[in-house]
Design a protein around this motif. Structure first.
Motif, PDB file in Angstrom:
ATOM      1  N   GLU A 186      46.665  31.907  32.218  1.00 32.89           N
ATOM      2  CA  GLU A 186      45.964  33.084  32.735  1.00 32.89           C
ATOM      3  C   GLU A 186      46.429  33.414  34.152  1.00 32.89           C
ATOM      4  OE1 GLU A 186      41.796  33.017  32.382  1.00 32.89           O
ATOM      5  OE2 GLU A 186      41.796  32.781  30.207  1.00 32.89           O
ATOM      6  N   THR A 241      48.249  36.884  35.156  1.00 36.52           N
ATOM      7  CA  THR A 241      47.798  37.738  36.256  1.00 36.52           C
ATOM      8  C   THR A 241      48.957  38.119  37.160  1.00 36.52           C
ATOM      9  OG1 THR A 241      45.608  36.757  36.264  1.00 36.52           O
ATOM     10  CG2 THR A 241      46.325  37.804  38.287  1.00 36.52           C
ATOM     11  N   THR A 242      49.732  37.097  37.544  1.00 35.61           N
ATOM     12  CA  THR A 242      50.861  37.329  38.434  1.00 35.61           C
ATOM     13  C   THR A 242      51.884  38.254  37.797  1.00 35.61           C
ATOM     14  OG1 THR A 242      50.532  35.169  39.398  1.00 35.61           O
ATOM     15  CG2 THR A 242      52.679  36.171  39.725  1.00 35.61           C
ATOM     16  N   THR A 268      40.081  32.728  37.836  1.00 38.10           N
ATOM     17  CA  THR A 268      40.010  33.164  36.443  1.00 38.10           C
ATOM     18  C   THR A 268      38.558  33.234  35.999  1.00 38.10           C
ATOM     19  OG1 THR A 268      40.050  30.942  35.476  1.00 38.10           O
ATOM     20  CG2 THR A 268      42.186  31.948  36.028  1.00 38.10           C
ATOM     21  N   PRO A 311      51.825  36.620  41.411  1.00 38.25           N
ATOM     22  CA  PRO A 311      50.385  36.738  41.234  1.00 38.25           C
ATOM     23  C   PRO A 311      49.732  37.617  42.263  1.00 38.25           C
ATOM     24  CG  PRO A 311      50.844  34.743  42.343  1.00 38.25           C
ATOM     25  CD  PRO A 311      52.152  35.472  42.213  1.00 38.25           C
ATOM     26  N   PRO A 345      43.340  37.996  37.438  1.00 37.63           N
ATOM     27  CA  PRO A 345      43.181  38.588  36.133  1.00 37.63           C
ATOM     28  C   PRO A 345      43.269  37.569  35.040  1.00 37.63           C
ATOM     29  CG  PRO A 345      44.995  39.530  37.295  1.00 37.63           C
ATOM     30  CD  PRO A 345      44.471  38.399  38.104  1.00 37.63           C
ATOM     31  N   ARG A 368      39.803  41.618  40.266  1.00 37.55           N
ATOM     32  CA  ARG A 368      40.183  40.819  39.100  1.00 37.55           C
ATOM     33  C   ARG A 368      40.595  41.748  37.967  1.00 37.55           C
ATOM     34  NH1 ARG A 368      35.774  36.708  37.754  1.00 37.55           N
ATOM     35  NH2 ARG A 368      36.853  35.616  39.420  1.00 37.55           N
ATOM     36  N   THR A 369      41.719  41.434  37.346  1.00 34.67           N
ATOM     37  CA  THR A 369      42.173  42.226  36.216  1.00 34.67           C
ATOM     38  C   THR A 369      42.230  41.364  34.971  1.00 34.67           C
ATOM     39  OG1 THR A 369      44.483  41.760  36.716  1.00 34.67           O
ATOM     40  CG2 THR A 369      43.541  43.745  37.687  1.00 34.67           C
ATOM     41  N   VAL A 370      42.072  42.000  33.849  1.00 37.56           N
ATOM     42  CA  VAL A 370      42.115  41.325  32.550  1.00 37.56           C
ATOM     43  C   VAL A 370      42.930  42.182  31.602  1.00 37.56           C
ATOM     44  CG1 VAL A 370      40.759  40.519  30.578  1.00 37.56           C
ATOM     45  CG2 VAL A 370      39.836  40.291  32.877  1.00 37.56           C
TER      46      VAL A 370
END
Length: 663
Positions: A460, A464-465, A520, A562, A566, A621-623
């Motif tokens: 994760e 994200t990175t 995370t 990163p 996310p 934060r992104t997902v």
């Protein structure tokens, strides 16, 4: 040991009015509750500070203070209570205010003055008015803010008194205590001050229902809106005919509701209870139109509070506006007709501001919850018949949110741009999986916990990175290199040099792992278990034990960079049914591993709809979710669509209300 005789007799301070007595009683009761909550946390906070202490002396000071706070809790609470009672007695008795801080060091005095200054600034909308009204009730027109018996100075003086039974505390310990008191007590006085202000304002005559205010001019319905008359007809369908006779005048009903508004407990008033209260006060029935309006407002709030657009904590605040909105609807029937009505705009904007809010426990006045709570308190305390208050509060909220949301919007635009630029590249999941697999292949066996840590947890961080910065940056290379270091650290160390290298590298490795995984959405307990097992394997490696290294050669893998924290959720088997395609601007509530929910907004969707990129309300934060995983989460109830950022909650509720009364 605390003796009951040590507690100051409350009869030393007798406010000259019932309102003053109720204000004092409420303040005492609620402030002691806050003090108890502060005390419940002090031991854990001091022990945590001890763990981070840079010297043995400071560490010992924290530990000794922890023991003292535990032993002297009753005496400390009694001293806090006594100091409050003495502060209440001083204005009436004309006693000078004690300045105990003068006997302390400059550092402590400055810390206390800072607490008082911050609180005075934080509650500048309510404290001056509260001091003014208390001055009238106490017969002391010259009452200074510092002498306010419920003001920040009195509260901080009580804190000083509460610390006295603990004994001598070194400066670092006192500063930790003051910081916690600021967070647990001073930050939470706003609702208490507002409640006190409502009580004393009613007594001094400052808070009126504005009975002589001109009747608001009804607004013209907006095209496409659900008209009040249509709602009225739908609700009347199937009802038994009313008996003839005039009901109570609307102005009288509004006046009674204004009284209830000032004293009602938090939460929505049940329809039956409010009807009974109105009936008992008025002695006769409402007019037909007013009774219908009452029914419609109750139904409206039922649908508002059932809407998943609002987080549960915000629903409690919105519920407190039920009686003021009932007054609005009685005074101005265009409330149901006009989507641009000021009261509706305020409700809609409060809901839109809260749509992306994840409850992190922050109840400070500077946070979103504090802003909305302040609006609710103003409406309850100030609204008589002037609808201009709603327009004023709506403008204020819009200005505050525009300023505070700007960093999140900038971050959102940046993340969206980066996602669009990489839309044609290989998917993040494929790159991360290939990078990790190449490194795991170097080893003939990898313990299950370490494989899970890398493939589930660190994947994760890598995702994200990669999403935010791409594979060419130094951060991606550093995070990939960390996987190599982690796997090397659990291999048997046969030479003294290898063991020394491992001992030197472990603290840095664990620190970077913790920092990355903390960003995370993974359950913190799961992360802690991984790290415990990793440390156990590293100890075994020092003893020359552990999984053997494969002699197979490996090739370096691509890199990624990163940014925040996310998440890429691993793909699941594709579910049956129509593919999920969420429009940008749609908000989603996603359940984390620890059963808590985080709210995320779609900011980008692949052209073929196979991937969605989400961001939280603060832009931190992104997902990224692929279409199959998103569909699975929705089907399993682990994710729920809240609505679109442009939707208006009142319009949604009125539409639902219309459907409910028509069927």
């Amino acid at each position: 040991m605390t003796n009951d005789s040590q507690i100051t007799d409350n009869r030393r301070f007798q406010p000259p009015s019932h309102a003053g007595a109720r204000c004092v009683e409420l303040f005492h009761e609620r402030l002691l509750e806050l003090f108890d909550a502060f005390y419940d946390r002090i031991e854990g906070v001091l022990l945590e500070a001890a763990d981070k202490a840079e010297s043995n002396g400071v560490h010992a000071g924290y530990v000794l203070a922890t023991q003292a706070f535990r032993r002297r809790r009753r005496a400390s609470r009694s001293a806090f209570h006594n100091a409050l009672c003495e502060a209440m007695a001083r204005p009436a008795a004309g006693e000078p205010t004690s300045d105990a801080a003068e006997t302390r060091g400059d550092e402590e005095r400055l810390a206390l003055e800072n607490l008082v200054s911050k609180a005075s600034n934080r509650y500048r909308d309510t404290l001056p008015a509260l001091t003014d009204r208390l001055a009238r009730l106490l017969g002391d027109e010259a009452l200074r803010p510092a002498a306010n018996p419920v003001g920040p100075t009195a509260v901080c003086g009580a804190l000083q008194a509460a610390i006295e039974p603990i004994g001598e505390l070194d400066p670092p310990t006192r500063l930790v205590v003051y910081k916690l008191f600021d967070k647990q007590v001073m930050d939470r006085l706003g609702g208490l001050y507002s409640a006190c202000l409502r009580i004393v304002a009613a007594e001094t005559g400052r808070r009126t229902t504005n009975a002589t205010a001109p009747t608001p001019t009804p607004r013209q319905p907006t095209t496409g809106a659900v008209a009040f008359a249509e709602l009225q007809r739908a609700l009347a369908h199937g009802r038994a005919p009313r008996q003839s006779g005039d009901g109570v005048a609307t102005a009288e009903v509004v006046q009674i509701l204004s009284g209830i508004q000032q004293t009602a407990p938090p939460g929505p008033a049940p329809a039956s209870a409010l009807r009974a209260q109105l009936g008992a006060t008025l002695g006769r029935s409402l007019g037909e139109v007013d009774e219908t309006t009452l029914d419609l407002v109750f139904l409206l709030f039922e649908h508002l509070l059932a809407d998943n657009m609002l987080p549960d904590s915000i629903k409690v605040l919105i519920a407190r506006l039920q009686i003021p909105i009932l007054k609005v609807a009685l005074l101005d029937k265009s409330f149901f007709d006009d989507p641009d009505h000021p009261a509706r705009r305020l409700l809609n904007h409060m809901a839109q501001a809260a749509m992306g809010w994840t409850d992190d426990g922050d109840r400070s006045p500077e946070g979103l919850y504090g802003q909305l709570e302040r609006i609710v308190e103003r409406v309850i305390g100030d609204f008589g018949q002037d609808l201009g208050l709603f327009a004023e509060l709506d403008s204020q909220l819009s200005a505050e949110r525009a300023l505070e949301d700007e960093p999140a919007r900038i971050r959102e635009r940046r993340v969206r741009r980066l996602a669009e630029e990489r839309a044609e590249a290989s998917t993040t999941a494929q790159i991360v999986a290939a990078t990790i697999a190449a490194r795991l292949r170097r080893y003939r066996q990898v313990p299950p916990a370490i494989r899970e840590l890398i493939e589930t947890g660190w994947a994760e961080v890598l995702a994200t990175t990669h999403v935010l910065e791409g594979p060419d940056g130094s951060a991606w290379r550093a995070q990939v290199a960390l996987v190599d270091r982690l796997l090397w650290s659990i291999c048997p160390k046969d030479t003294q040099e290898e063991r020394r290298e491992l001992l030197r590298g472990v603290p840095s490795l664990l620190r970077h792992l913790r920092l990355g995984l903390a960003d995370t959405l993974l359950d913190s307990r799961r992360i802690a278990r991984w790290l415990r097992e990793l440390q156990a394997l590293q100890l075994a490696a020092l003893r020359g034990e552990g999984p053997p290294v494969s002699p197979a050669e490996t090739t370096p893998e691509p890199d990624d960079t990163p940014v925040a924290a996310p998440i890429l959720v691993k793909a699941a088997p594709p579910p049956t049914g129509e593919p999920v395609r969420l429009a940008p601007g749609t908000w989603l509530a996603l359940r984390r591993d620890d059963a808590e929910h985080v709210r995320l907004k779609v900011i980008w969707r692949a052209q073929d709809g196979t991937r969605h990129l989400f961001i939280d309300g603060k832009g931190r934060r992104t997902v990224e979710l692929d279409r199959e995983r998103l569909a699975t989460l929705l089907a399993e109830g682990a994710a729920e669509v809240i609505g679109h950022e442009d939707e208006a909650i009142v319009e949604r509720a009125i539409t639902a209300l219309m459907r409910s009364v028509q069927h």
